[in-house]
Design an enzyme around this catalytic site. Structure first.
Site: not given
Length: 327
Positions: A40, A210
């Site tokens: 991420d 997401e």
């Protein structure tokens, strides 16, 4: 037996060395850009340095801190360990995820998710920390989460802070296949309602899962997100283009996905723009070939290029990575 073990160790060491040399060519960053399991990644330009703020990729109970990495040239990276941890955030107990970093004035604001909440009423959500330097140490800014509930079906994770051309800041976030946008107050202590009185507006495009991010290029708003399952090989990145930060966003297609010759599970990215040279880079995580563990993820950088009509070309994942480029 000892001779056999020594020979095997020497062969293994040589193989690993040759593999490392193959992956990092002279003058190239190599992928991953730094060692360790990290996911991420939030890529940011701050002054004359590139920064990456990633998630520490491990079981949820071990995700109680953040490291950061800085570089002058995209090739050589310096680690800044434990810039923020759960000791400073009393309400965060686990699953500290997906940083978003904003410089405002002389301070640095670090947005993060924590606790992986599943229902309203649970402690956790999206928090904010603040520091006087990008490498911290960061301290809790609000003493509580900024977003602690589930709105429009969006789990409060995977936050990105976008500054519009008029100076307004927006929080764009959401897991579980839903994405919300909300306008932040100038001091980041809360939100300013939209003209219809709502605070959280859903902007979910087709196939969104997401990991949202946004940038502006040539007056157009590029909204990007991750699709597929984060723990599997089919994780990928898609995008849309609109005329404003709230869309509407119509999915154009994927631009990053697994390559059987390079890696799988390529997704949850951010974008770095070197304005001086007008070069764009995608910072993302992927899973090395042969690795099956959900948390076996590493941070990589490759070029992101555009067609004449403004659409994004499919990203070519590489082992060698990018070459040196100063700001």
């Amino acid at each position: 037996m000892m001779k056999k073990c020594s020979a095997l160790l020497a062969t293994t060491t040589l193989a690993l060395t040759l593999h490392a040399q193959e992956m990092k060519l002279p003058g190239h960053a190599g992928n991953p850009v730094f060692p360790g399991w990290y996911a991420d990644p939030e890529g940011v330009v701050l002054g004359k340095k590139y920064w990456i703020f990633p998630t520490f990729s491990a079981p949820y109970e071990q995700q109680v801190f953040f490291d950061a990495f800085s570089s002058d040239d995209l090739v050589q990276w310096k680690k800044h360990p434990h810039i923020l941890d759960s000791v400073a955030i009393k309400w965060a107990k686990r699953a500290m995820w997906a940083p978003a970093l904003v410089k405002k004035g002389k301070q640095y604001f670090f947005f993060f998710g924590a606790n992986d909440i599943q229902h309203n009423g649970e402690p956790g959500g999206i928090g904010v920390a603040v520091a006087d330097k990008p490498e911290g140490p960061y301290r809790d800014y609000l003493g509580k989460p900024l977003v602690d509930s589930i709105f429009h079906g969006a789990q409060p994770i995977d936050q990105y802070v976008f500054q519009d051309k008029d100076g307004a800041y927006y929080l764009i976030y959401g897991g579980w296949g839903h994405c919300n946008i909300a306008r932040l107050k100038d001091d980041f202590t809360g939100f300013i309602p939209f003209s219809d009185g709502t605070v959280f507006r859903e902007i979910t495009p087709e196939k969104y899962v997401e990991g949202p991010t946004m940038f502006v290029r040539n007056g157009k708003y590029y909204f990007m997100w991750s699709e597929g399952g984060w723990g599997g090989p089919d994780y990928s990145v898609a995008y849309a283009i609109a005329d404003g930060p709230a869309g509407p966003f119509k999915r154009i297609g994927k631009i990053l996905q697994q390559d059987p010759a390079i890696a799988t599970g390529a997704g949850h990215h951010s974008v770095i723009h070197n304005a001086k040279h007008d070069q764009w880079f995608i910072v993302y995580h992927r899973r090395p070939l042969g690795k099956k563990g959900a948390n076996e993820r590493e941070t990589c950088i490759d070029k992101m290029e555009f067609n004449e009509d403004g659409t994004i070309r499919p990203v070519v994942m590489t082992k060698e990575g990018v070459t040196s480029l100063k700001l």
